[in-house]
Design an enzyme around this catalytic site. Structure first.
Site, PDB file in Angstrom:
ATOM      1  N   CYS A 100      61.464   4.562  24.030  1.00  0.00           N
ATOM      2  CA  CYS A 100      60.746   5.592  23.281  1.00  0.00           C
ATOM      3  C   CYS A 100      61.190   6.993  23.711  1.00  0.00           C
ATOM      4  CB  CYS A 100      59.246   5.365  23.404  1.00  0.00           C
ATOM      5  SG  CYS A 100      58.363   5.993  21.954  1.00  0.00           S
TER       6      CYS A 100
ATOM      7  N   HIS B 108      58.395  -0.053  21.821  1.00  0.00           N
ATOM      8  CA  HIS B 108      57.984  -0.387  23.197  1.00  0.00           C
ATOM      9  C   HIS B 108      58.071  -1.895  23.433  1.00  0.00           C
ATOM     10  CE1 HIS B 108      56.330   3.502  24.525  1.00  0.00           C
ATOM     11  NE2 HIS B 108      56.124   3.698  23.236  1.00  0.00           N
TER      12      HIS B 108
ATOM     13  N   GLU C  60      58.133  -3.503  26.051  1.00  0.00           N
ATOM     14  CA  GLU C  60      57.354  -3.981  27.207  1.00  0.00           C
ATOM     15  C   GLU C  60      56.040  -4.628  26.787  1.00  0.00           C
ATOM     16  OE1 GLU C  60      57.848  -0.830  26.390  1.00  0.00           O
ATOM     17  OE2 GLU C  60      56.200   0.507  26.947  1.00  0.00           O
TER      18      GLU C  60
HETATM   19  N1  GLN Z   1      56.590  11.825  22.792  1.00  0.00           N
HETATM   20  C1  GLN Z   1      57.442  11.014  21.999  1.00  0.00           C
HETATM   21  C2  GLN Z   1      56.972  10.875  20.569  1.00  0.00           C
HETATM   22  O1  GLN Z   1      55.826  11.099  20.286  1.00  0.00           O
HETATM   23  C3  GLN Z   1      57.623   9.642  22.616  1.00  0.00           C
HETATM   24  C4  GLN Z   1      56.358   8.841  22.637  1.00  0.00           C
HETATM   25  C5  GLN Z   1      56.449   7.664  23.550  1.00  0.00           C
HETATM   26  O2  GLN Z   1      57.328   7.615  24.406  1.00  0.00           O
HETATM   27  N2  GLN Z   1      55.555   6.732  23.425  1.00  0.00           N
HETATM   28  O3  GLN Z   1      57.741  10.524  19.713  1.00  0.00           O
END
Ligand code: GLN
Length: 567
Positions: free
Chosen positions: A387, A525, A527
């Site tokens: 992310c 994500h 994970e």
């Molecule tokens: N801050 C980034 C976004 O909003 C990444 C978010 C995250 O890593 N969950 O796109």
């Protein structure tokens, strides 16, 4: 008209004495044993705080926000649940006081209470009971954990609701398990049972008599103490379970089974006809792999909440799962991204076998993440970006390979000349593409949340690891790779290895294998979908690459460093 209550037998888990006794893991371990007896099990968490969900809570205070398939932002205990049982959970399985009151007040405004006075009992408690019913319907058994500690003012409506449920359903369809602490007092050299007695007294004061006590202690409970607790709390001796601190949470199902906990539940809830002989072999295999490693690696995790590791709970677990699949112990080195800015990546990352940059928000430490990507990219260190970690890698390449030195995410610099990462709404006008996105996609400045499918490009590292063309992963982010920079970045050597099903959003990036042994980052994500029993293909691949790096098998190919891909 509300639907008639389901008849799913329920087990309620409460906690006493102190918080952080591991109620979630104990409940999940019991669920794992019941599942290993062939029962379909679901789990839910009732959190007494007033936030509607933990989505807006600081990771410092509340740990990780765990995301389910349907995009619910939930308590991290749901992560424990999904790692211990195969049932996939949803927003139904995570309830807060805020969510309950929100529903009750909405109904009140709508006139659903027909002019009645709306009260905690029965309106709030009825709403809680409806939510429990909705989440557990259709399963052989539902395990419901009540957050907080008995005695907290805010958990009272939940305790009252489960008290009523037990009366309505009867002891054969609903039971109570209470988790307490039996402290060891060094000076006296004794385990002390008084806090447990008091905690049960408190619970009985609100009308709940536990059927099972789970006593957390440093040492196994001696028979004398077990008998004493049973006597003072009206709980049968065989239902006073000793829960010692184990060095590996995956040993807990076996430990609890050995004391007959699952059998107590099966008997009381009348599940004997459905339950079969327990088969804990998968858990034994997980423990065996952890206890007999053949290799070990050190992985650095570069984030901004590293003093509070619960903020990265699923990432830490998924890295360990990736190791379990290949009998490799994974040592984690938590690094503050700001320290990379201050001391340089080389100073902090020398000697590690791989680096992971996890999700995050805000500009503090972002440049440290970008420098981490640069260091890994230039030295052949396996890099796994998740992310924000993908966004950092994109910014790194834009700055240091393409030469757009002020490239940034608009999250950190709204006025950047090169917004290589931005909100879809910020870059869609330039491409016009976004207008084609199908209904249901969130186009605004709000989060892209939950399970979404993506198409993986054949021949890429990602494709090799997943072994599939289409995979679903859970998302939680606002910003996206800016398609205006696709061509430029690809010409600079970036491989876009997965895109959203409509081809419009970048989901995964990587470097070609002849340029770097393992450099991969994803917008979702992964994970959240890793479990100790199966692991996740990306984490497994990453740990394998770290092992190869450690064994000296992989380093940056001399003839074609990434720098030479510069156009
Ligand atoms: N801050 C980034 C976004 O909003 C990444 C978010 C995250 O890593 N969950 O796109």
């Amino acid at each position: 008209m509300t639907a008639p209550a389901s008849e799913t037998p329920l087990l309620f888990v409460t906690g006493g004495v102190v918080s952080s006794l591991g109620k979630g893991i104990s409940a999940a371990s019991l669920a794992a044993i019941l599942e290993a007896r062939g029962l379909s099990v679901t789990m839910m968490k009732l959190d007494p705080y007033l936030n509607v969900d933990p989505g807006t809570m600081s990771p410092f205070q509340h740990g990780e926000v765990y995301v389910t398939d349907d995009g619910a932002e939930t308590d991290l205990d749901l992560g424990h649940y999904e790692r211990f049982v195969n049932t996939r959970l949803s927003g139904l399985n995570s309830i807060t006081t805020g969510k309950i009151y929100e529903a009750v007040i909405r109904k009140e405004r709508h006139g659903d209470y027909l002019g009645g006075t709306v009260q905690v009992i029965p309106h709030v408690t009825d709403q809680i009971k409806r939510c429990i019913d909705a989440a557990t319907r259709g399963y052989d058994v539902g395990i419901v954990e009540i957050g907080g500690t008995v005695g907290d003012i805010e958990s009272l409506p939940f305790l009252e609701a489960i008290r009523q449920l037990r009366i309505e359903r009867g002891p054969g369809r609903a039971m109570f398990m209470h988790l307490t602490l039996v402290p060891f007092i060094k000076a006296a050299g004794e385990l002390k049972t008084k806090p447990t007695q008091h905690s049960v007294k408190e619970l009985r004061g609100i009308g709940i008599q536990p059927d099972v006590l789970m006593c957390r202690s440093e040492h196994p409970l001696p028979e004398g103490e077990r008998r004493k607790i049973a006597l003072f709390t009206n709980v049968p001796e065989k239902a006073v379970i000793s829960a010692i601190d184990l060095d590996n949470i995956h040993k807990i199902p076996r430990w609890l089974h050995a004391q007959g906990l699952d059998q107590l539940v099966v008997e009381q809830l009348g599940l004997g006809g459905k339950a079969r002989q327990v088969d804990l072999s998968e858990w034994d295999a997980v423990v065996d792999a952890a206890e007999h490693p053949q290799d070990e690696v050190t992985i650095a995790v570069v984030g901004k909440y590293v003093d509070h590791k619960d903020a990265y709970k699923s990432v830490g677990e998924a890295l360990k799962h990736g190791g379990l699949r290949q009998r490799t112990r994974v040592n984690l080195k938590w690094l503050e991204a700001e320290n990379i800015e201050r001391d340089g990546a080389a100073a902090l990352l020398t000697g590690v076998d791989g680096v992971l940059v996890p999700g995050g928000f805000g500009d503090r430490g972002f440049d440290g993440k970008v420098l981490t990507s640069k260091y890994a990219r230039e030295t052949g260190l396996p890099y796994f970006g998740i992310c924000y970690g993908m966004q950092a890698a994109v910014v790194d390449m834009a700055r240091h390979v393409v030469g757009l030195m002020d490239a940034n995410s608009t999250e950190n610099d709204r006025g950047t000349a090169h917004p290589v990462i931005g909100l879809i709404t910020e870059w869609r006008t330039q491409t016009g593409e976004i207008e084609q996105r199908s209904e249901g996609s969130d186009l605004g400045g709000t989060m892209r949340l939950g399970l979404q499918e993506q198409r993986i490009k054949p021949g890429t590292l990602a494709h090799r690891l997943y072994g599939k063309d289409v995979v679903g992963e859970r998302h939680r982010h606002r910003y996206e790779f800016n398609n205006r920079y696709r061509v430029q970045m690809e010409e600079a050597g970036l491989v876009i290895s997965a895109k959203s099903m409509d081809d419009l959003l970048v989901e995964m990036i990587e470097l070609p294998q002849d340029a770097h042994p393992w450099f991969l980052a994803c917008q979702a994500h992964p994970e959240f979908l890793s479990t100790p029993r199966s692991g996740h293909p990306l984490f497994i691949g990453f740990i394998r690459a770290a092992r190869e790096r450690k064994a000296g098998k992989s380093s940056l190919p001399e003839t074609r460093t990434h720098e030479s891909l510069r156009i």
